[in-house]
Design a protein around this motif. Sequence first.
Motif, PDB file in Angstrom:
ATOM      1  N   ARG A  93       9.884 -21.533   8.297  1.00 49.32           N
ATOM      2  CA  ARG A  93      11.288 -21.114   8.172  1.00 49.32           C
ATOM      3  C   ARG A  93      11.465 -19.874   7.303  1.00 49.32           C
ATOM      4  O   ARG A  93      12.472 -19.180   7.405  1.00 49.32           O
ATOM      5  N   GLY A  94      10.481 -19.588   6.464  1.00 45.31           N
ATOM      6  CA  GLY A  94      10.614 -18.434   5.585  1.00 45.31           C
ATOM      7  C   GLY A  94      10.353 -17.101   6.258  1.00 45.31           C
ATOM      8  O   GLY A  94      10.577 -16.043   5.661  1.00 45.31           O
ATOM      9  N   PHE A  95       9.901 -17.113   7.523  1.00 51.05           N
ATOM     10  CA  PHE A  95       9.649 -15.851   8.221  1.00 51.05           C
ATOM     11  C   PHE A  95      10.941 -15.277   8.780  1.00 51.05           C
ATOM     12  O   PHE A  95      11.861 -16.013   9.164  1.00 51.05           O
ATOM     13  N   THR A  96      11.011 -13.960   8.806  1.00 53.54           N
ATOM     14  CA  THR A  96      12.246 -13.298   9.236  1.00 53.54           C
ATOM     15  C   THR A  96      12.086 -12.470  10.509  1.00 53.54           C
ATOM     16  O   THR A  96      13.078 -12.029  11.084  1.00 53.54           O
ATOM     17  N   ARG A  97      10.809 -12.231  10.918  1.00 52.56           N
ATOM     18  CA  ARG A  97      10.584 -11.374  12.076  1.00 52.56           C
ATOM     19  C   ARG A  97       9.490 -11.956  12.954  1.00 52.56           C
ATOM     20  O   ARG A  97       8.523 -12.533  12.464  1.00 52.56           O
ATOM     21  N   ALA A  98       9.686 -11.815  14.277  1.00 51.65           N
ATOM     22  CA  ALA A  98       8.665 -12.219  15.242  1.00 51.65           C
ATOM     23  C   ALA A  98       8.240 -10.996  16.042  1.00 51.65           C
ATOM     24  O   ALA A  98       9.090 -10.235  16.518  1.00 51.65           O
ATOM     25  N   ASN A  99       6.913 -10.802  16.177  1.00 53.11           N
ATOM     26  CA  ASN A  99       6.375  -9.692  16.955  1.00 53.11           C
ATOM     27  C   ASN A  99       5.564 -10.270  18.113  1.00 53.11           C
ATOM     28  O   ASN A  99       4.514 -10.881  17.906  1.00 53.11           O
ATOM     29  N   LEU A 100       6.057 -10.103  19.318  1.00 49.55           N
ATOM     30  CA  LEU A 100       5.403 -10.626  20.516  1.00 49.55           C
ATOM     31  C   LEU A 100       4.519  -9.540  21.118  1.00 49.55           C
ATOM     32  O   LEU A 100       4.961  -8.407  21.337  1.00 49.55           O
ATOM     33  N   ILE A 101       3.235  -9.882  21.380  1.00 55.52           N
ATOM     34  CA  ILE A 101       2.280  -8.920  21.931  1.00 55.52           C
ATOM     35  C   ILE A 101       1.741  -9.472  23.240  1.00 55.52           C
ATOM     36  O   ILE A 101       1.141 -10.552  23.262  1.00 55.52           O
TER      37      ILE A 101
END
Length: 589
Positions: A93-101
């Motif tokens: 929950r502490g993550f703020t960004r998702a990077n899809l590759i």
Amino acid sequence: MAHTVEAHENACVPKRGEPFRILEMPFSKAENIVDAAIVDGKVIVDKDILGDEQVLYDWPAVYVLDNGKKAYVGQTTNFTRRMGDHGRNDEKRGFTRANLITHPEFNQSVIIDYEHKLISLMAADGKYELTNKNNGWDECDFFSRSIYDEMFEDLWEELRGIKLVDKTIAEIENSEVFKYSPYKELNLDQKVALEKILSAVLDAQKTNRALCEPIVVDGKPGTGKTILALFLLKMLKDRAADKDDELFGKRIFLVEPISSIRKTVKEAVGVIPGIRKKDIIGPYDLVKLEYGLTTDGHPGIDICIVDESHRLKRFKNLGQQNSNYMQKCALLGMEAATTTQVDWVLKTCKLPIFLYDSRQSVLPSDVEHHTFSDRLGDSFEHPIMLDKQMRVKGGNRYLDYIEDILKEKDPIIQEFPEYELCLHKSFASFNESFVEHLEYAELTRMVAGYGWKWNSRDDDSRAKTDIHIDGIDKRWNSMTENWVGEGQEDEFYANEVGCIHSVQGYDLSYAYVIFGPEICYDKQRQAIVIDQVRYFDKNGKRGSTPEDVDAFIRNIYYVLLTRGIEGTHVYVYDAALRKYLSRYMDVVD
């Protein structure tokens, strides 16, 4: 009945020119996707929009979650569902960004491989602190892997372009943090060893015995003993932190007997979550209340992994450590004269795991082979074996060849197409070649047997030299701790000559090995001989028989000659020995 189906000549191979798609989105939105497409890099929640939703719902991909400080790398075939899972996980929950590759040619094997590559490299890159565990890392091959490996290099540069990572792959792979990272794919040998160790560890937890049967892992130089030790430490520490795991709360430590390796490993694991620098200890730390010593005599450590255990000490030629050694033995209720550091391990640890190689014992103070056998019994006589060569590109055939040469077994002449092994006629040629290799392979080092006095030991001016050959002056290593690594920061250190104590346990790009004046060839006896008068390691010969010193010096050269990943260049001070060794190595001017 199973049968082999050969691939058609037109079988599909990945197209390296196809672009990667890297889609960045706020993690708060990514975790709540219902029906969405990616448009201009943004998530648009609208079930009527069609076209790109396959990459979200039904396509292999890798991804990176981050919050500017920490990151998590994963792989999935359903990005939307996976983000939903992460959104319900307190740790994520502490993550703020998702990077899809993703990529049009991705498949399940590729994304698992890319996930492992990203974790391994990003952990050493240092931009983020990774929160990944290291369980489930197995080495495997797959169709067109070499092409996908080349494609990964392109992907990494794209990630550098968007500031998701900082350093180049070459910079990372030459770093000590990468070399000693517990985020590694294990080869089959290591995987089998790991499974045997874990089985023994879990079985030991079911017993109420104060001490359990020790575990011994045996392997030649470069078979990945230290990698296995660090991988195991990370895995066990993660499990010990899990309240639902049977290893929860266990006290687990890694003992590194060689101080230079210990310092390097401490620095390397400092960026790894779940491992503290103080989890890497020396043998003397075992006999401290904060580690293995207890007031009731019971072991204070549950699981102790002992790397480079062939360098554990006995009470002989310890110099300034004599008094400290006797004090530690007294605290354990033991007599120093009959006690070794193997005994310290057995006294302070419930379950010890020894990683061992008798060929790398190089000093009279090292615990003798027969003592290991006596103390560890059947575990020592029937160890878990590591055989696959991971360092030297010449493979086990090269290691066996070097061992046979040093033991004068007159081996059949071998060639190593993938490995540089050569003997230089002159020291000028040797030194010039060294400088050329150091230009592009910064972990190239010159090393030597202890055939010259260390006159520059207390010289802070950097002016004194120790080794003088054909008008060329060289200086011994100014430090023993992390000398190899310091040479990457300061070319002065990189141009020094390292002794055995500065390089044992380290990987070098190219090893430039000087056979010093203490090792010669006797033409009349037709044998390699040792000149003890010209061997200047006092602790390496005091109180030892000539036969023992002979064995230690041959072991030293075996270690030096098995450091180089890409190649080994040799110069021999004694002309007769140079001529003898020219039978077995290509000679260059």
